[in-house]
Design a protein around this motif. Structure first.
Motif, PDB file in Angstrom:
ATOM      1  N   ARG A 242      58.240  -9.867 -14.533  1.00 25.99           N
ATOM      2  CA  ARG A 242      57.514  -9.620 -15.780  1.00 25.99           C
ATOM      3  C   ARG A 242      56.800 -10.872 -16.255  1.00 25.99           C
ATOM      4  O   ARG A 242      55.686 -10.805 -16.791  1.00 25.99           O
ATOM      5  CB  ARG A 242      58.496  -9.137 -16.849  1.00 25.99           C
ATOM      6  CG  ARG A 242      57.810  -8.740 -18.152  1.00 25.99           C
ATOM      7  CD  ARG A 242      58.792  -8.096 -19.105  1.00 25.99           C
ATOM      8  NE  ARG A 242      59.921  -8.971 -19.396  1.00 25.99           N
ATOM      9  CZ  ARG A 242      60.959  -8.602 -20.147  1.00 25.99           C
ATOM     10  NH1 ARG A 242      61.028  -7.375 -20.641  1.00 25.99           N
ATOM     11  NH2 ARG A 242      61.939  -9.446 -20.366  1.00 25.99           N
ATOM     12  N   ILE A 245      53.559 -11.061 -13.932  1.00 25.81           N
ATOM     13  CA  ILE A 245      52.486 -10.054 -14.040  1.00 25.81           C
ATOM     14  C   ILE A 245      52.255  -9.604 -15.476  1.00 25.81           C
ATOM     15  O   ILE A 245      51.350  -8.798 -15.721  1.00 25.81           O
ATOM     16  CB  ILE A 245      52.802  -8.829 -13.175  1.00 25.81           C
ATOM     17  CG1 ILE A 245      54.040  -8.093 -13.721  1.00 25.81           C
ATOM     18  CG2 ILE A 245      53.020  -9.231 -11.720  1.00 25.81           C
ATOM     19  CD1 ILE A 245      54.340  -6.801 -12.965  1.00 25.81           C
ATOM     20  N   GLU A 247      53.525  -7.850 -19.276  1.00 26.05           N
ATOM     21  CA  GLU A 247      54.259  -6.648 -19.660  1.00 26.05           C
ATOM     22  C   GLU A 247      53.925  -5.495 -18.717  1.00 26.05           C
ATOM     23  O   GLU A 247      52.763  -5.241 -18.419  1.00 26.05           O
ATOM     24  CB  GLU A 247      53.929  -6.258 -21.093  1.00 26.05           C
ATOM     25  CG  GLU A 247      54.552  -7.155 -22.144  1.00 26.05           C
ATOM     26  CD  GLU A 247      56.070  -7.042 -22.140  1.00 26.05           C
ATOM     27  OE1 GLU A 247      56.593  -5.954 -21.829  1.00 26.05           O
ATOM     28  OE2 GLU A 247      56.740  -8.054 -22.450  1.00 26.05           O
ATOM     29  N   SER A 248      54.979  -4.828 -18.241  1.00 24.89           N
ATOM     30  CA  SER A 248      54.797  -3.698 -17.317  1.00 24.89           C
ATOM     31  C   SER A 248      55.845  -2.645 -17.649  1.00 24.89           C
ATOM     32  O   SER A 248      57.035  -2.949 -17.789  1.00 24.89           O
ATOM     33  CB  SER A 248      54.953  -4.174 -15.869  1.00 24.89           C
ATOM     34  OG  SER A 248      55.049  -3.063 -14.994  1.00 24.89           O
ATOM     35  N   GLU A 249      55.385  -1.382 -17.771  1.00 23.79           N
ATOM     36  CA  GLU A 249      56.314  -0.298 -18.066  1.00 23.79           C
ATOM     37  C   GLU A 249      57.332  -0.135 -16.955  1.00 23.79           C
ATOM     38  O   GLU A 249      58.508   0.143 -17.197  1.00 23.79           O
ATOM     39  CB  GLU A 249      55.543   1.005 -18.282  1.00 23.79           C
ATOM     40  CG  GLU A 249      56.422   2.188 -18.653  1.00 23.79           C
ATOM     41  CD  GLU A 249      57.147   1.985 -19.977  1.00 23.79           C
ATOM     42  OE1 GLU A 249      58.242   2.578 -20.142  1.00 23.79           O
ATOM     43  OE2 GLU A 249      56.636   1.238 -20.838  1.00 23.79           O
ATOM     44  N   ASP A 250      56.898  -0.318 -15.722  1.00 19.27           N
ATOM     45  CA  ASP A 250      57.819  -0.170 -14.585  1.00 19.27           C
ATOM     46  C   ASP A 250      58.912  -1.241 -14.630  1.00 19.27           C
ATOM     47  O   ASP A 250      60.097  -0.956 -14.406  1.00 19.27           O
ATOM     48  CB  ASP A 250      57.049  -0.259 -13.274  1.00 19.27           C
ATOM     49  CG  ASP A 250      56.138   0.946 -13.059  1.00 19.27           C
ATOM     50  OD1 ASP A 250      56.383   1.985 -13.709  1.00 19.27           O
ATOM     51  OD2 ASP A 250      55.196   0.847 -12.254  1.00 19.27           O
ATOM     52  N   ASN A 252      59.908  -2.865 -17.275  1.00 23.49           N
ATOM     53  CA  ASN A 252      60.779  -2.572 -18.418  1.00 23.49           C
ATOM     54  C   ASN A 252      61.786  -1.482 -18.089  1.00 23.49           C
ATOM     55  O   ASN A 252      62.939  -1.523 -18.529  1.00 23.49           O
ATOM     56  CB  ASN A 252      59.940  -2.160 -19.623  1.00 23.49           C
ATOM     57  CG  ASN A 252      59.179  -3.339 -20.218  1.00 23.49           C
ATOM     58  OD1 ASN A 252      59.576  -4.500 -20.036  1.00 23.49           O
ATOM     59  ND2 ASN A 252      58.082  -3.055 -20.905  1.00 23.49           N
TER      60      ASN A 252
END
Length: 575
Positions: A242, A245, A247-250, A252
């Motif tokens: 994280r 790259i 913030e990423s929903e995946d 998280n």
């Protein structure tokens, strides 16, 4: 022997009198009729008196047979029955001076021996013998002396019979009482034996249950140890990803699922009693009331929650977070049992156990009870309700770790938990926790983490390669040099090579060759360098011992921010 006769002799006399009185009445009546028939007329007055005596004897006999004579007068009534014919015979002997009546006197005097009141018997024999002797000597008939001496012998014989019979009856009563006492003792011992067998069966069942839970707990702790290492590396690498790259929903989702797995392993560790407990002295009532709003938000609105607490300022030594967990798990289980509608009553009081209940030491205990109005459980379900992974819920609707976690938490706090339930009658879970006389410590505000002021070297010791690598990269991101070791002996070698350059040691507990606790002791012998124990598996007493010796505990799996913040705080602290 001249004491008033005991109650059992009075009972015998009353029973005998019911047979003796009718027999004497019959004999006296036959005597009165036969005397005139054989031409021995005593005179009109004597004859009338004799029938008067018969009438009195008839009334006395009726009272005795119908048991109208009070118990305290039973012996007097028996003597009166004997004196009626003796009086009639003495009167007849006096008026007729016929020695044939001396024979009746002999029989009547001898009959006195069957009575059981010694003073009355001896008095009767003495008066009867003197009276008969005087009447016989007064008659002036031949053989009067022989009859008189025979009456005296009969009195002596009656005395001997009286004492022999009295002794036999007393001995028989003694044997009867002894036998009754023996039977009573045997009955009591039989009852005690039956109770001991029931208690033994109960203890055996508890032992088997404890052994089964201990075995499952050991397995659960081993699984939790390995899973914590896996989850720690997953959490750390996901945090690094994280950071790279953004913030990423995946990512998280990965972190959320890792935290969910961490919650499961904490449940396993709590069940096995090898979890990390931050014990402190707390007011139980405050802890319980703190969890009520959480239950109200968590459970359906259709469930009524009532608290009936009478705990006051009573304290226990416990981890409040885990006590919250116990109550929440009780509440969730109750909500499932009631299908989302009903009443949950949480009660708390203080009781004193004598050491025979729940295999707990004697003393004062807090008793927390959570009662629901649900469908209840059968005996088979009750016997397994605290086993890990056992659940009656549908697949996917429960892990089966809630109540096993409760069992582990309560056991680790020196208490015991049990359940009362019947199908259709609801369920009551009870947790007993030992009371402490200590008072809660004053609250201290949280310490603010300080930034790292200089570039330093950190030693990371862990037998899991993924954990070592992820921890190394997290620490490097905040500007630290990192060296690693795979177990305690390797850590001592690396520590010796780098000398004073190492300013912090991040140390795992469960490792091969040399564990974290032994490694910490060797490091402390060489240096006062700060040590951060990062582990998800440690016996509570061992962890507390290390904290007491100056170490800091960080529980796996931990968020990267927690690791970086704790390291920054320790690096800023003066050595």
């Amino acid at each position: 022997m001249f004491e008033p006769p005991p109650a059992f002799l009075t009972a015998i006399v009353r029973k005998r009198s019911r047979v003796l009185a009718p027999a004497v009445l019959t004999g006296l009546t036959v005597h009165a009729v036969a005397a005139s028939s054989f031409g021995i007329w005593p005179g009109d007055v004597t004859y009338a008196v004799t029938w008067g005596v018969i009438a009195v004897l008839a009334i006395l006999t009726a009272a005795i047979v119908r048991q109208r004579i009070p118990v305290r007068f039973a012996h007097l009534a028996a003597i009166a029955v004997l004196w009626c014919p003796m009086f009639a015979t003495a009167l007849t002997l006096y008026t007729t001076r016929n020695q044939v009546f001396a024979v009746f006197f002999i029989v009547q005097v001898a009959s006195a021996g069957i009575l059981l009141h010694t003073r009355l018997v001896l008095s009767t024999l003495a008066i009867g013998s003197v009276l008969a002797t005087a009447l016989l000597l007064r008659s002036g008939q031949p053989y009067s002396g022989v009859f008189a001496s025979t009456i005296v012998v009969a009195a002596l014989f009656a005395t001997m019979i009286h004492f022999l019979m009295l002794r036999a009856l007393v001995e028989a009563e003694g044997h009867r009482v002894a036998e009754a006492q023996t039977n009573k003792q045997l009955a009591r011992r039989l009852t005690e034996l039956e109770q001991s067998q029931v208690a033994r069966a109960t203890l055996q069942e508890q032992l088997l249950h404890a052994q089964r839970m201990e075995a499952v707990g050991t397995l659960a702790a081993g699984i939790a140890h390995d899973m914590n290492n896996v989850l720690a590396s997953v959490t750390s690498f996901a945090s690094l990803l994280r950071d790279d790259i953004g913030e990423s929903e995946d990512v998280n989702q990965i972190l959320q699922q890792a935290e969910r797995g961490a919650a499961l392993t904490r449940g396993l560790l709590a069940f096995s009693r090898r979890g990390q407990y931050r014990k402190q002295v707390v007011h139980v009532e405050r802890v319980v009331r703190d969890v009520l709003p959480l239950l109200a938000r968590t459970l359906p609105k259709s469930i009524e929650i009532r608290a009936e607490l009478v705990l006051g300022d009573v304290c226990i030594e416990a981890d409040p977070v885990h006590i919250h967990q116990v109550l929440v798990n009780f509440g969730l289980n109750a909500a499932d049992a009631m299908d989302g509608k009903g009443t949950i009553v949480i009660t708390g009081d203080v009781i004193t156990l004598d050491g025979s209940s729940f295999s707990l030491p004697a003393g004062r205990y807090i008793r927390l009870r959570v009662t629901d109005t649900g469908r209840g459980m059968d005996s088979a379900t009750r016997s397994r309700v605290f086993e890990p992974f056992f659940t009656t819920k549908l697949l996917g609707h429960g892990t089966g770790l809630g109540l096993s976690t409760v069992w582990g938490v309560v056991q680790a706090h020196g208490g015991a938990v049990d359940v009362e339930s019947a199908v259709g009658e609801g369920t009551t879970f009870r947790a007993h926790l030992p009371v402490t006389d200590r008072k809660p410590a004053a609250q201290v505000g949280p310490r603010v983490s300080q930034p790292i002021l200089r570039r330093s070297t950190v030693l990371v010791v862990d037998d899991e390669a993924a954990v070592r690598e992820s921890t190394r990269r997290l620490l490097q991101k905040i500007g630290l040099d990192v060296v690693t070791a795979i177990h305690g002996e390797d850590a001592l070698r690396v520590f010796a090579e780098h000398g004073d350059a190492i300013k912090l040691v991040v140390l795992d507990m469960g490792m091969p060759v040399m564990g974290g606790a032994e490694c910490f002791r060797h490091i402390r012998e060489r240096s006062a360098v700060p040590v951060l124990i990062a582990t998800g598996y440690a016996v509570d007493a061992e962890a507390q011992a290390l904290v007491a010796a100056g170490a800091t505990i960080l529980e796996k799996p931990f968020p990267s921010a927690d690791l970086q913040r704790e390291v920054a705080r320790l690096m800023h602290r003066p050595s």
